[in-house]
Scaffold this motif. Sequence first.
Motif, PDB file in Angstrom:
ATOM      1  N   PHE A  23      44.920  69.419 -18.734  1.00 10.09           N
ATOM      2  CA  PHE A  23      45.769  69.870 -19.842  1.00 10.09           C
ATOM      3  C   PHE A  23      47.138  69.193 -19.871  1.00 10.09           C
ATOM      4  O   PHE A  23      47.880  69.356 -20.834  1.00 10.09           O
ATOM      5  CB  PHE A  23      45.984  71.383 -19.781  1.00 10.09           C
ATOM      6  N   ARG A  24      47.477  68.475 -18.819  1.00 11.01           N
ATOM      7  CA  ARG A  24      48.808  67.857 -18.741  1.00 11.01           C
ATOM      8  C   ARG A  24      49.167  67.070 -20.004  1.00 11.01           C
ATOM      9  O   ARG A  24      50.262  67.249 -20.544  1.00 11.01           O
ATOM     10  CB  ARG A  24      48.904  66.987 -17.489  1.00 11.01           C
ATOM     11  N   PRO A  25      48.249  66.235 -20.542  1.00 11.17           N
ATOM     12  CA  PRO A  25      48.609  65.488 -21.769  1.00 11.17           C
ATOM     13  C   PRO A  25      48.902  66.387 -22.973  1.00 11.17           C
ATOM     14  O   PRO A  25      49.603  65.987 -23.894  1.00 11.17           O
ATOM     15  CB  PRO A  25      47.375  64.615 -22.039  1.00 11.17           C
ATOM     16  N   LEU A  26      48.378  67.599 -22.961  1.00 15.69           N
ATOM     17  CA  LEU A  26      48.600  68.533 -24.067  1.00 15.69           C
ATOM     18  C   LEU A  26      49.870  69.360 -23.882  1.00 15.69           C
ATOM     19  O   LEU A  26      50.276  70.090 -24.786  1.00 15.69           O
ATOM     20  CB  LEU A  26      47.408  69.491 -24.204  1.00 15.69           C
ATOM     21  N   GLY A  27      50.481  69.277 -22.709  1.00 16.23           N
ATOM     22  CA  GLY A  27      51.658  70.097 -22.426  1.00 16.23           C
ATOM     23  C   GLY A  27      51.294  71.540 -22.132  1.00 16.23           C
ATOM     24  O   GLY A  27      52.118  72.436 -22.283  1.00 16.23           O
ATOM     25  N   LEU A  28      50.052  71.759 -21.702  1.00  9.94           N
ATOM     26  CA  LEU A  28      49.581  73.102 -21.376  1.00  9.94           C
ATOM     27  C   LEU A  28      49.438  73.248 -19.868  1.00  9.94           C
ATOM     28  O   LEU A  28      49.294  72.258 -19.155  1.00  9.94           O
ATOM     29  CB  LEU A  28      48.222  73.376 -22.035  1.00  9.94           C
ATOM     30  N   CYS A  29      49.434  74.487 -19.408  1.00  3.98           N
ATOM     31  CA  CYS A  29      49.220  74.795 -17.999  1.00  3.98           C
ATOM     32  C   CYS A  29      47.874  75.509 -17.848  1.00  3.98           C
ATOM     33  O   CYS A  29      47.262  75.921 -18.829  1.00  3.98           O
ATOM     34  CB  CYS A  29      50.340  75.696 -17.485  1.00  3.98           C
ATOM     35  N   ALA A  30      47.459  75.678 -16.616  1.00  4.01           N
ATOM     36  CA  ALA A  30      46.144  76.256 -16.324  1.00  4.01           C
ATOM     37  C   ALA A  30      45.854  77.580 -17.043  1.00  4.01           C
ATOM     38  O   ALA A  30      44.787  77.733 -17.638  1.00  4.01           O
ATOM     39  CB  ALA A  30      45.969  76.427 -14.821  1.00  4.01           C
ATOM     40  N   PRO A  31      46.769  78.559 -17.015  1.00  4.02           N
ATOM     41  CA  PRO A  31      46.423  79.846 -17.635  1.00  4.02           C
ATOM     42  C   PRO A  31      46.367  79.812 -19.160  1.00  4.02           C
ATOM     43  O   PRO A  31      45.841  80.726 -19.781  1.00  4.02           O
ATOM     44  CB  PRO A  31      47.532  80.788 -17.168  1.00  4.02           C
ATOM     45  N   HIS A  32      46.876  78.752 -19.760  1.00  2.12           N
ATOM     46  CA  HIS A  32      46.969  78.714 -21.217  1.00  2.12           C
ATOM     47  C   HIS A  32      45.612  78.659 -21.906  1.00  2.12           C
ATOM     48  O   HIS A  32      45.515  79.001 -23.087  1.00  2.12           O
ATOM     49  CB  HIS A  32      47.849  77.550 -21.669  1.00  2.12           C
TER      50      HIS A  32
END
Length: 146
Positions: A23-32
């Motif tokens: 998810f790093r390229p999306l700017g998201l974290c694991a729980p998202h």
Amino acid sequence: MPTLMRQINVISRCGARYRTEKFRPLGLCAPHHSYILNVCKHPGISQEQLAEHICVDKSNVTRQLARLEERGYVERRQNPADRRSVLVYPTQKALDALPEVRKTVTEWNDYLLSDLTEEERETLSALLDRLSARAKEYFRGREEDE
């Protein structure tokens, strides 16, 4: 023999690391992923319903939704029918990210299950469904008392 919770926690932490990486390229974290999946599936879900759906406390939902809102993934609006309630809607950015979120979850599940037969997968799924229902049952009774 390791305890059940230790095994579940190891799987959960490894899955979180995998999602964080993907998810790093999306700017998201694991729980998202849970938030994106649920808000896209149920546009206009209340924060309280979302907390119940994903089995986290309301303060964590508020905190994570604030992060997602800052990053442009969700929009929160006051419920016109109940001013105490906040409704959550996906933005176009969330809808655009949804296929990648689903793909990441599917890839991790496929990786974990790759060494199991179809019968083992079905048995595991049925057992985990029972354990999940039992865990949720514990908190349902407590929340009604509050």
